[in-house]
Design a protein around this motif. Structure first.
Motif, mmCIF file in Angstrom:
data_model
loop_
_atom_site.group_PDB
_atom_site.id
_atom_site.type_symbol
_atom_site.label_atom_id
_atom_site.label_comp_id
_atom_site.label_asym_id
_atom_site.label_seq_id
_atom_site.Cartn_x
_atom_site.Cartn_y
_atom_site.Cartn_z
ATOM 1 N N ASP A 1 0.723 -1.139 0.052
ATOM 2 C CA ASP A 1 -0.075 -0.152 -0.146
ATOM 3 C C ASP A 1 0.643 1.189 0.091
ATOM 4 O OD1 ASP A 1 1.147 -0.340 2.593
ATOM 5 O OD2 ASP A 1 -0.705 0.332 3.430
ATOM 6 N N ASN A 2 2.276 0.986 -0.212
ATOM 7 C CA ASN A 2 2.963 2.265 -0.733
ATOM 8 C C ASN A 2 3.618 2.716 0.925
ATOM 9 O OD1 ASN A 2 2.055 1.932 -3.118
ATOM 10 N ND2 ASN A 2 1.092 4.133 -3.080
ATOM 11 N N ASN A 3 3.338 1.988 1.786
ATOM 12 C CA ASN A 3 3.604 2.471 3.279
ATOM 13 C C ASN A 3 4.574 1.372 4.003
ATOM 14 O OD1 ASN A 3 2.156 4.764 3.401
ATOM 15 N ND2 ASN A 3 0.233 3.607 3.673
ATOM 16 N N VAL A 4 5.293 1.933 5.006
ATOM 17 C CA VAL A 4 6.135 0.888 5.865
ATOM 18 C C VAL A 4 5.452 0.870 7.024
ATOM 19 C CG1 VAL A 4 8.240 0.366 7.076
ATOM 20 C CG2 VAL A 4 8.275 1.518 4.691
ATOM 21 N N HIS A 5 4.898 -0.546 7.296
ATOM 22 C CA HIS A 5 3.953 -0.718 8.728
ATOM 23 C C HIS A 5 5.283 -1.280 9.799
ATOM 24 C CE1 HIS A 5 0.530 0.122 6.658
ATOM 25 N NE2 HIS A 5 1.079 -0.832 5.503
ATOM 26 N N VAL A 6 5.172 -0.517 11.019
ATOM 27 C CA VAL A 6 6.291 -1.135 12.078
ATOM 28 C C VAL A 6 5.520 -1.440 13.261
ATOM 29 C CG1 VAL A 6 7.857 0.200 13.449
ATOM 30 C CG2 VAL A 6 7.485 1.167 11.233
ATOM 31 N N TYR A 7 5.971 -2.487 13.864
ATOM 32 C CA TYR A 7 5.396 -3.251 14.917
ATOM 33 C C TYR A 7 6.618 -3.431 16.160
ATOM 34 C CZ TYR A 7 1.840 -4.729 11.514
ATOM 35 O OH TYR A 7 0.711 -4.822 10.677
ATOM 36 N N GLY A 8 6.184 -3.525 17.174
ATOM 37 C CA GLY A 8 7.097 -3.665 18.283
ATOM 38 C C GLY A 8 7.253 -5.123 18.268
ATOM 39 N N TRP A 9 8.539 -5.587 18.612
ATOM 40 C CA TRP A 9 8.894 -7.081 18.098
ATOM 41 C C TRP A 9 8.729 -7.729 19.490
ATOM 42 C CZ3 TRP A 9 9.186 -10.718 15.258
ATOM 43 C CH2 TRP A 9 9.903 -11.851 15.413
ATOM 44 N N LYS A 10 8.743 -7.414 20.524
ATOM 45 C CA LYS A 10 8.542 -7.947 21.706
ATOM 46 C C LYS A 10 6.770 -8.533 21.575
ATOM 47 C CE LYS A 10 8.697 -8.199 27.053
ATOM 48 N NZ LYS A 10 9.426 -7.385 27.842
ATOM 49 N N LYS A 11 5.952 -7.830 21.555
ATOM 50 C CA LYS A 11 4.405 -8.106 21.588
ATOM 51 C C LYS A 11 3.765 -8.067 20.442
ATOM 52 C CE LYS A 11 4.299 -6.719 26.676
ATOM 53 N NZ LYS A 11 3.534 -5.784 27.522
ATOM 54 N N LEU A 12 4.469 -7.462 19.384
ATOM 55 C CA LEU A 12 4.145 -7.395 18.113
ATOM 56 C C LEU A 12 2.778 -6.436 17.927
ATOM 57 C CD1 LEU A 12 4.120 -11.170 17.093
ATOM 58 C CD2 LEU A 12 5.728 -9.285 16.441
ATOM 59 N N GLN A 13 2.989 -5.496 18.805
ATOM 60 C CA GLN A 13 1.810 -4.388 18.839
ATOM 61 C C GLN A 13 1.995 -3.525 17.639
ATOM 62 O OE1 GLN A 13 4.425 -4.543 20.886
ATOM 63 N NE2 GLN A 13 4.854 -2.575 21.784
ATOM 64 N N TYR A 14 1.044 -2.810 17.113
ATOM 65 C CA TYR A 14 0.966 -2.041 15.857
ATOM 66 C C TYR A 14 1.575 -0.775 16.441
ATOM 67 C CZ TYR A 14 0.006 0.468 11.531
ATOM 68 O OH TYR A 14 0.045 1.000 10.326
ATOM 69 N N LEU A 15 2.777 -0.126 15.786
ATOM 70 C CA LEU A 15 3.094 1.129 16.462
ATOM 71 C C LEU A 15 2.907 2.349 15.231
ATOM 72 C CD1 LEU A 15 6.617 0.140 17.492
ATOM 73 C CD2 LEU A 15 4.649 0.550 18.873
ATOM 74 N N GLY A 16 2.476 2.005 14.159
ATOM 75 C CA GLY A 16 2.256 3.189 13.021
ATOM 76 C C GLY A 16 2.899 2.787 11.528
ATOM 77 N N SER A 17 2.707 3.709 10.849
ATOM 78 C CA SER A 17 3.115 3.531 9.435
ATOM 79 C C SER A 17 3.901 4.673 9.005
ATOM 80 C CB SER A 17 1.594 3.460 8.239
ATOM 81 O OG SER A 17 0.865 2.407 8.554
ATOM 82 N N LEU A 18 4.822 4.318 8.034
ATOM 83 C CA LEU A 18 5.679 5.598 7.579
ATOM 84 C C LEU A 18 5.188 5.720 6.124
ATOM 85 C CD1 LEU A 18 8.951 4.037 8.865
ATOM 86 C CD2 LEU A 18 7.439 5.549 9.976
ATOM 87 N N SER A 19 4.979 7.042 5.835
ATOM 88 C CA SER A 19 4.366 7.428 4.603
ATOM 89 C C SER A 19 5.193 8.526 3.812
ATOM 90 C CB SER A 19 2.761 7.916 4.873
ATOM 91 O OG SER A 19 2.029 7.134 5.347
ATOM 92 N N HIS A 20 5.781 7.946 2.805
ATOM 93 C CA HIS A 20 6.374 8.768 1.656
ATOM 94 C C HIS A 20 6.116 8.321 0.431
ATOM 95 C CE1 HIS A 20 9.355 10.963 -0.189
ATOM 96 N NE2 HIS A 20 9.838 9.806 -0.815
#
Length: 356
Positions: free
Chosen positions: A303-322
């Motif tokens: 979807d043209n974004n980089v999606h970031v998760y916390g590795w320990k609990k795999l919680q969604y942290l947000g997207s990097l949009s450019h």
């Protein structure tokens, strides 16, 4: 974890799609405390670029392949200089000496694998040589190549492990990872197949050690049907151990569906862990990278974004949009003494992110 997402720079490949990225890590003695790694990129036209991160321009361009670059890797060995290796869809894997990369256009070593698949290769130092793991032109088969083998033929070939159900198929190998058992130091080869199966072999013994492999496919179903596994990454947890003291590897995989699946790899068995979804508008990913400090994992979204998760609990942290095209590749490295994330996409841009 305090949220921090900042676009710190953009590199532009005019008229090219970025298909592979790799940071070559240099020691503090080489760069000083203000460490900046070397960033290499590969494009769909087969070229390799070495970037100057201060000027945001290319320092060296090398037309390494006749077709798209599918993977870039680098390492420092004990018997030759630091090297960067590229794999192209022309079937070749090429090894370049970083010290002469800008002075000599020829590679120091090349393998004609005769395989033009999308499978991403891997390589690792073993003794006084370098071993390469890659797919072959035979479905479900992978091969090991030796840097010092003069015959330019693989030293071994491994058909996929047998399955209990004859109706099931592994499909093509999509990514290979050479890594070491942290306890025994033996070199292992882990393969992700398009069906979602994950299998690990002992390179020295040249045999599979995971039976019929770990089936991740049942957690990767999409509303449109079964997805195709495309990428995975693994790391050895810094503190988590099995009961017998053997450290486990932990990993994550994804592909053409919206699901991501975590897993653990033990000495004798592997297990499927948590399965979770990409954001609703993202229907797949091209690459997955766990940061070396094991705090976050980045996912290159379609979807043209980089999606970031916390590795320990795999919680969604947000997207990097450019980006204005699907993200194809990810890499971590240091710039000006800080670890950054680089994302390369089909829009020809390489975005540099200062994140968390």
């Amino acid at each position: 974890m305090a949220e921090k997402k900042e676009l710190s720079g953009v590199l532009r490949c005019q008229g090219e799609q970025v298909s592979a990225l790799n940071f070559l890590t240099r020691t503090e003695s080489e760069t000083g405390s203000n460490q900046t790694d070397l960033l290499f990129s590969g494009s769909t036209n087969g070229s390799l670029k070495l970037w100057n991160l201060k000027t945001k321009r290319t320092a060296v361009v090398n037309q390494a392949h006749e077709k798209s670059v599918t993977e870039l890797l680098s390492c420092t060995t004990t018997f030759i200089n630091t090297v960067v290796a590229s794999q192209g869809r022309d079937g070749y894997i090429r090894l370049f000496d970083v010290e002469t990369f800008g002075k000599d256009s020829d590679s120091t070593f090349g393998i004609d694998t005769k395989c033009e698949s999308f499978c991403k290769f891997s390589f690792a130092e073993e003794g006084t040589s370098i071993l390469f793991g890659c797919s072959t032109n035979i479905a479900e088969e992978v091969a090991i190549w030796d840097y010092k083998c003069p015959a330019n033929e693989p030293i071994s070939k491994l058909p996929a492990p047998s399955l209990d159900n004859d109706l099931k198929k592994y499909g093509m190998c999509m990514q290979i990872r050479l890594h070491r058992n942290k306890t025994t130091r033996r070199l292992l080869l882990t393969c992700l197949y398009e069906s979602g199966y994950l299998a690990t072999a002992d390179v020295g013994e040249r045999k599979w050690i995971t039976g019929q492999g770990l089936d991740l496919s049942r957690t990767n179903e999409s509303p449109e049907g079964s997805s195709v596994a495309l990428s995975f990454d693994i790391c050895v947890p810094k503190s988590r151990k099995q009961g017998d003291g053997t450290q486990m590897a932990r990993g994550i995989s994804g592909g053409s569906g919206s699901a991501l699946t975590s897993f653990t790899m033990g000495k004798d068995s592997s297990t499927v862990g948590k399965s979770f979804e990409l954001p609703p508008h993202c229907k797949g990913c091209s690459s997955i990278k766990i940061r070396p400090d094991q705090k976050i994992v980045a996912v290159a979204g379609w979807d043209n974004n980089v999606h970031v998760y916390g590795w320990k609990k795999l919680q969604y942290l947000g997207s990097l949009s450019h980006h204005r095209g699907s993200v194809q590749s990810l890499a971590y490295g240091f710039h000006a003494g800080k670890m950054i994330l680089a994302s390369g996409a089909s829009d020809g841009h390489i975005a540099l992110w200062d994140i968390y």
